[in-house]
Enzyme design. Structure first.
Site, PDB file in Angstrom:
ATOM      1  N   ASP A  39     -15.850  54.248  -6.970  1.00 24.85           N
ATOM      2  CA  ASP A  39     -15.130  55.376  -5.793  1.00 24.85           C
ATOM      3  C   ASP A  39     -13.429  54.856  -5.752  1.00 24.85           C
ATOM      4  O   ASP A  39     -13.350  53.764  -5.221  1.00 24.85           O
ATOM      5  CB  ASP A  39     -15.888  55.142  -4.653  1.00 24.85           C
ATOM      6  CG  ASP A  39     -17.124  55.925  -4.642  1.00 24.85           C
ATOM      7  OD1 ASP A  39     -17.029  57.212  -5.067  1.00 24.85           O
ATOM      8  OD2 ASP A  39     -18.263  55.366  -4.333  1.00 24.85           O
ATOM      9  N   MET A  41     -10.004  55.364  -3.844  1.00 23.47           N
ATOM     10  CA  MET A  41      -9.600  56.010  -2.687  1.00 23.47           C
ATOM     11  C   MET A  41      -8.265  55.541  -2.273  1.00 23.47           C
ATOM     12  O   MET A  41      -7.949  54.454  -2.786  1.00 23.47           O
ATOM     13  CB  MET A  41     -10.510  55.730  -1.393  1.00 23.47           C
ATOM     14  CG  MET A  41     -12.158  55.835  -1.523  1.00 23.47           C
ATOM     15  SD  MET A  41     -12.968  55.326  -0.003  1.00 23.47           S
ATOM     16  CE  MET A  41     -14.569  55.708  -0.895  1.00 23.47           C
ATOM     17  N   HIS A  70     -14.467  58.499  -9.883  1.00 18.60           N
ATOM     18  CA  HIS A  70     -14.432  59.554  -8.655  1.00 18.60           C
ATOM     19  C   HIS A  70     -13.196  59.173  -8.001  1.00 18.60           C
ATOM     20  O   HIS A  70     -13.028  58.144  -7.125  1.00 18.60           O
ATOM     21  CB  HIS A  70     -15.549  59.386  -7.612  1.00 18.60           C
ATOM     22  CG  HIS A  70     -15.494  60.520  -6.482  1.00 18.60           C
ATOM     23  ND1 HIS A  70     -16.635  60.403  -5.568  1.00 18.60           N
ATOM     24  CD2 HIS A  70     -14.735  61.524  -6.389  1.00 18.60           C
ATOM     25  CE1 HIS A  70     -16.407  61.530  -5.016  1.00 18.60           C
ATOM     26  NE2 HIS A  70     -15.400  62.075  -5.094  1.00 18.60           N
ATOM     27  N   GLY A 146     -14.821  58.781   2.184  1.00 20.45           N
ATOM     28  CA  GLY A 146     -13.846  57.526   2.661  1.00 20.45           C
ATOM     29  C   GLY A 146     -14.465  56.550   2.969  1.00 20.45           C
ATOM     30  O   GLY A 146     -13.929  55.330   2.786  1.00 20.45           O
ATOM     31  N   PHE A 147     -15.766  56.423   3.246  1.00 22.13           N
ATOM     32  CA  PHE A 147     -16.663  55.175   3.585  1.00 22.13           C
ATOM     33  C   PHE A 147     -17.920  55.122   3.049  1.00 22.13           C
ATOM     34  O   PHE A 147     -18.573  56.360   2.798  1.00 22.13           O
ATOM     35  CB  PHE A 147     -16.806  54.949   4.967  1.00 22.13           C
ATOM     36  CG  PHE A 147     -15.606  55.005   5.597  1.00 22.13           C
ATOM     37  CD1 PHE A 147     -14.891  53.601   5.672  1.00 22.13           C
ATOM     38  CD2 PHE A 147     -14.807  56.023   6.239  1.00 22.13           C
ATOM     39  CE1 PHE A 147     -13.606  53.377   6.096  1.00 22.13           C
ATOM     40  CE2 PHE A 147     -13.468  55.558   6.815  1.00 22.13           C
ATOM     41  CZ  PHE A 147     -12.930  54.615   7.005  1.00 22.13           C
ATOM     42  N   ASP A 176     -23.369  62.805  -4.008  1.00 18.97           N
ATOM     43  CA  ASP A 176     -22.636  61.503  -3.537  1.00 18.97           C
ATOM     44  C   ASP A 176     -22.698  61.412  -1.805  1.00 18.97           C
ATOM     45  O   ASP A 176     -22.069  62.148  -1.329  1.00 18.97           O
ATOM     46  CB  ASP A 176     -21.227  61.709  -4.115  1.00 18.97           C
ATOM     47  CG  ASP A 176     -20.379  60.279  -3.973  1.00 18.97           C
ATOM     48  OD1 ASP A 176     -21.244  59.259  -3.066  1.00 18.97           O
ATOM     49  OD2 ASP A 176     -19.567  60.198  -4.522  1.00 18.97           O
TER      50      ASP A 176
END
Length: 228
Positions: A39, A41, A70, A146-147, A176
């Site tokens: 992930d 971000m 991602h 985001g988390f 996801d």
């Protein structure tokens, strides 16, 4: 080559021990992970900061399965080549991250990677209808990105709609967010075949005690066995 529709478990290393990513990746693969999910971000598109291309390149040395990267960033296009050079097998961009998702998907494939497109919970399936021929995967977010560790948002209706839209195209549907042995059967029955799981895989284990990783992966897989 036939398209593999078997269920794939893709542990998210966002839930791994940040001080020991290499051994965490190796441990979870040894315990039955099909893919490794990374992930990315940016603190702008989503409210968190994680991994840049140098970190992903470091992870690549430990991944022997398939590295699913991602991107929860905006813009995406300036970073495509960097993540290709870092070794991503599949790069997923959010349809919400920019005005030209068609161009982005073309660029991802042009860089030699498989291309994914992600949909936030509030984004309808129709948003990707006209780019499905450029996709290898559609990622349905079942949390707001985001988390890690958030509760599952039921998107089974969207998954069914996407599966009907995809038809016989060789396109995966990935879920996801909030995947557990309880929620996994809901989305698999609706048509999903790739399950990202973070805390549900990594809970209870460590690189020194990796057996719980395997138990957690098997629990998710077994919960879906009668549906595939």
């Amino acid at each position: 080559m036939t398209f593999d529709r078997s269920i794939k478990i893709a542990p998210s290393i966002l839930s791994a021990d940040f001080a020991d990513f290499g051994r965490e990746i190796e441990a979870v693969e040894a315990q039955g992970a099909d893919w490794i999910h990374v992930d990315v971000m940016d603190g702008h598109f989503v409210p968190n900061l994680t991994f840049g291309p140098p970190a992903v390149k470091a992870f690549r040395k430990h991944v022997n399965t398939f590295m699913d990267v991602h991107l929860m960033i905006a813009p995406v296009d300036p970073y495509i080549e960097a993540y290709a050079d870092a070794g991503a097998d599949l790069l997923t961009a959010h349809v919400e991250a920019g005005p030209h998702i068609h161009r982005t998907l073309q660029a991802i494939r042009g860089a030699g990677m498989k291309a994914g497109v992600a949909l936030n919970p509030g984004t309808p399936a129709e948003a990707v209808e006209h780019v499905l021929d450029l996709c290898d995967l559609v990622c349905v977010m079942t949390v707001n990105p985001g988390f890690g560790g958030q509760s599952f948002i039921d998107m089974t209706g969207k998954v069914r709609q996407l599966r009907a839209m995809i038809g016989d195209r060789p396109v995966h549907i990935e879920i996801d967010g909030g995947v557990t042995p309880q929620t996994a059967p809901l989305v698999v029955e609706a048509g999903a075949d790739v399950l990202v799981a973070g805390s549900a895989v990594f809970k209870g284990g460590s690189v020194g005690n990796p057996a719980p990783y395997g138990e957690n992966i098997r629990a998710i897989r077994v919960s879906c066995d009668t549906l595939v």
